[in-house]
Design a protein around this motif. Sequence first.
Motif, PDB file in Angstrom:
ATOM      1  N   ASN A  92       0.835  -1.215   0.000  1.00 25.28           N
ATOM      2  CA  ASN A  92       0.000   0.000   0.000  1.00 25.28           C
ATOM      3  C   ASN A  92       0.864   1.257   0.000  1.00 25.28           C
ATOM      4  OD1 ASN A  92      -2.307  -1.517   0.126  1.00 25.28           O
ATOM      5  ND2 ASN A  92      -2.584  -1.304   2.343  1.00 25.28           N
ATOM      6  N   ALA A  93       1.902   1.260   0.841  1.00 24.61           N
ATOM      7  CA  ALA A  93       2.774   2.440   0.922  1.00 24.61           C
ATOM      8  C   ALA A  93       3.511   2.636  -0.404  1.00 24.61           C
ATOM      9  CB  ALA A  93       3.770   2.278   2.068  1.00 24.61           C
ATOM     10  N   ARG A  94       3.988   1.526  -0.988  1.00 25.43           N
ATOM     11  CA  ARG A  94       4.718   1.620  -2.262  1.00 25.43           C
ATOM     12  C   ARG A  94       3.804   2.136  -3.377  1.00 25.43           C
ATOM     13  NH1 ARG A  94       6.502  -3.441  -1.847  1.00 25.43           N
ATOM     14  NH2 ARG A  94       8.155  -3.277  -0.323  1.00 25.43           N
ATOM     15  N   ASN A  95       2.551   1.678  -3.381  1.00 25.07           N
ATOM     16  CA  ASN A  95       1.603   2.153  -4.410  1.00 25.07           C
ATOM     17  C   ASN A  95       1.382   3.658  -4.292  1.00 25.07           C
ATOM     18  OD1 ASN A  95       1.306  -0.390  -5.417  1.00 25.07           O
ATOM     19  ND2 ASN A  95      -0.625  -0.823  -4.369  1.00 25.07           N
ATOM     20  N   ALA A  96       1.248   4.136  -3.052  1.00 25.34           N
ATOM     21  CA  ALA A  96       1.037   5.582  -2.854  1.00 25.34           C
ATOM     22  C   ALA A  96       2.284   6.354  -3.311  1.00 25.34           C
ATOM     23  CB  ALA A  96       0.716   5.869  -1.388  1.00 25.34           C
ATOM     24  N   ILE A  97       3.463   5.830  -3.003  1.00 26.84           N
ATOM     25  CA  ILE A  97       4.710   6.500  -3.424  1.00 26.84           C
ATOM     26  C   ILE A  97       4.785   6.551  -4.957  1.00 26.84           C
ATOM     27  CG2 ILE A  97       7.241   6.214  -3.524  1.00 26.84           C
ATOM     28  CD1 ILE A  97       7.054   5.151  -0.611  1.00 26.84           C
ATOM     29  N   ASP A  98       4.459   5.436  -5.610  1.00 27.32           N
ATOM     30  CA  ASP A  98       4.499   5.400  -7.085  1.00 27.32           C
ATOM     31  C   ASP A  98       3.544   6.436  -7.667  1.00 27.32           C
ATOM     32  OD1 ASP A  98       6.300   3.360  -6.970  1.00 27.32           O
ATOM     33  OD2 ASP A  98       4.876   1.765  -7.464  1.00 27.32           O
ATOM     34  N   ALA A  99       2.332   6.498  -7.112  1.00 29.72           N
ATOM     35  CA  ALA A  99       1.335   7.444  -7.636  1.00 29.72           C
ATOM     36  C   ALA A  99       1.801   8.877  -7.395  1.00 29.72           C
ATOM     37  CB  ALA A  99      -0.018   7.185  -6.975  1.00 29.72           C
ATOM     38  N   LEU A 100       2.332   9.156  -6.221  1.00 30.42           N
ATOM     39  CA  LEU A 100       2.789  10.525  -5.914  1.00 30.42           C
ATOM     40  C   LEU A 100       3.990  10.916  -6.765  1.00 30.42           C
ATOM     41  CD1 LEU A 100       2.279  10.479  -2.071  1.00 30.42           C
ATOM     42  CD2 LEU A 100       1.404  12.258  -3.598  1.00 30.42           C
ATOM     43  N   THR A 101       4.825   9.943  -7.083  1.00 31.59           N
ATOM     44  CA  THR A 101       5.982  10.229  -7.935  1.00 31.59           C
ATOM     45  C   THR A 101       5.488  10.607  -9.331  1.00 31.59           C
ATOM     46  OG1 THR A 101       7.230   8.628  -6.654  1.00 31.59           O
ATOM     47  CG2 THR A 101       8.207   9.284  -8.732  1.00 31.59           C
ATOM     48  N   LEU A 102       4.425   9.937  -9.783  1.00 36.42           N
ATOM     49  CA  LEU A 102       3.875  10.236 -11.108  1.00 36.42           C
ATOM     50  C   LEU A 102       3.200  11.602 -11.161  1.00 36.42           C
ATOM     51  CD1 LEU A 102       2.140   6.972 -12.394  1.00 36.42           C
ATOM     52  CD2 LEU A 102       3.995   8.233 -13.487  1.00 36.42           C
ATOM     53  N   VAL A 103       2.354  11.888 -10.155  1.00 31.47           N
ATOM     54  CA  VAL A 103       1.552  13.127 -10.247  1.00 31.47           C
ATOM     55  C   VAL A 103       2.279  14.359  -9.718  1.00 31.47           C
ATOM     56  CG1 VAL A 103      -0.606  11.817 -10.079  1.00 31.47           C
ATOM     57  CG2 VAL A 103       0.289  12.935  -8.040  1.00 31.47           C
ATOM     58  N   GLY A 104       3.317  14.149  -8.900  1.00 27.39           N
ATOM     59  CA  GLY A 104       4.034  15.302  -8.342  1.00 27.39           C
ATOM     60  C   GLY A 104       3.330  15.844  -7.110  1.00 27.39           C
ATOM     61  N   ASP A 105       3.891  16.902  -6.568  1.00 27.67           N
ATOM     62  CA  ASP A 105       3.435  17.369  -5.261  1.00 27.67           C
ATOM     63  C   ASP A 105       2.464  18.539  -5.291  1.00 27.67           C
ATOM     64  OD1 ASP A 105       3.964  15.938  -2.938  1.00 27.67           O
ATOM     65  OD2 ASP A 105       6.111  16.252  -3.197  1.00 27.67           O
ATOM     66  N   SER A 106       1.845  18.782  -6.428  1.00 30.65           N
ATOM     67  CA  SER A 106       0.866  19.869  -6.469  1.00 30.65           C
ATOM     68  C   SER A 106      -0.062  19.680  -7.672  1.00 30.65           C
ATOM     69  CB  SER A 106       1.581  21.221  -6.575  1.00 30.65           C
ATOM     70  OG  SER A 106       2.305  21.245  -7.779  1.00 30.65           O
ATOM     71  N   GLY A 107      -1.037  20.573  -7.769  1.00 28.32           N
ATOM     72  CA  GLY A 107      -1.893  20.605  -8.954  1.00 28.32           C
ATOM     73  C   GLY A 107      -3.019  19.597  -8.945  1.00 28.32           C
ATOM     74  N   PRO A 108      -3.723  19.484 -10.086  1.00 29.87           N
ATOM     75  CA  PRO A 108      -4.914  18.628 -10.160  1.00 29.87           C
ATOM     76  C   PRO A 108      -4.615  17.151  -9.898  1.00 29.87           C
ATOM     77  CG  PRO A 108      -4.522  19.794 -12.254  1.00 29.87           C
ATOM     78  CD  PRO A 108      -3.439  20.200 -11.324  1.00 29.87           C
ATOM     79  N   GLY A 109      -3.424  16.711 -10.301  1.00 31.37           N
ATOM     80  CA  GLY A 109      -3.062  15.296 -10.074  1.00 31.37           C
ATOM     81  C   GLY A 109      -3.077  14.971  -8.590  1.00 31.37           C
ATOM     82  N   LEU A 110      -2.514  15.859  -7.802  1.00 28.39           N
ATOM     83  CA  LEU A 110      -2.456  15.640  -6.348  1.00 28.39           C
ATOM     84  C   LEU A 110      -3.872  15.681  -5.764  1.00 28.39           C
ATOM     85  CD1 LEU A 110      -0.630  15.191  -3.871  1.00 28.39           C
ATOM     86  CD2 LEU A 110      -0.586  17.673  -3.572  1.00 28.39           C
ATOM     87  N   PHE A 111      -4.677  16.598  -6.273  1.00 28.97           N
ATOM     88  CA  PHE A 111      -6.070  16.722  -5.814  1.00 28.97           C
ATOM     89  C   PHE A 111      -6.825  15.411  -6.068  1.00 28.97           C
ATOM     90  CE2 PHE A 111     -10.528  17.762  -6.789  1.00 28.97           C
ATOM     91  CZ  PHE A 111     -10.902  18.356  -5.582  1.00 28.97           C
ATOM     92  N   MET A 112      -6.670  14.866  -7.275  1.00 24.62           N
ATOM     93  CA  MET A 112      -7.370  13.620  -7.625  1.00 24.62           C
ATOM     94  C   MET A 112      -6.854  12.450  -6.780  1.00 24.62           C
ATOM     95  SD  MET A 112      -9.568  14.525  -9.767  1.00 24.62           S
ATOM     96  CE  MET A 112     -10.235  12.976 -10.341  1.00 24.62           C
TER      97      MET A 112
END
Length: 168
Positions: free
Chosen positions: A132-152
């Motif tokens: 679970n933690a690795r999946n969240a890290i992968d997703a955050l690495t893809l979307v970055g730390d701001s903007g609509p990606g982070l919101f979604m």
Amino acid sequence: MKQEVQKAINDQIRAEFQSAYAYLAMSARMDEMRLPGMAAWLKLQWEEEIAHAMKFYEFMLQRDARVDLLQLNAPDADFSTALECFELVLSHEQKITAKINKLYQLAVAEGDYPLQTLLQWFIDEQVEEEENARNAIDALTLVGDSGPGLFMLDRELGARKPEAEAAE
Ligand code: OFO
């Protein structure tokens, strides 16, 4: 139950409550950072850790062993981005996995079969926790730390259900 085994389980109860304490602190930080979905995800994690501690607690009482609740430390919730937070979650879970594995080795060395059975559940659970933690890290690495990606992503993580409900 052998003294050494009781001591190790009491230490594991402390580690599970310490995990709960850490996740609650992280949840508060995420709330401050205006990421309510991730704050909710971490709060569910807090509840799960309490349940983990209580599994060991009930096991001790069932076997007429002595529960000693040990002192907790102030939790580490020192991060400034969501990615850093989940990296902290992963490294925390890896430490817990190592502790569970060590406890299993002790249960084998001491011939404590009921403890080995209980720990099978925890061994599987740790695989899931790290994933679970690795999946969240992968997703955050893809979307970055701001903007609509982070919101979604915040909304997606906020949709996580408690373990019992998710299994239904
Ligand atoms: Fe109890 O599994 Fe996380 O820490």
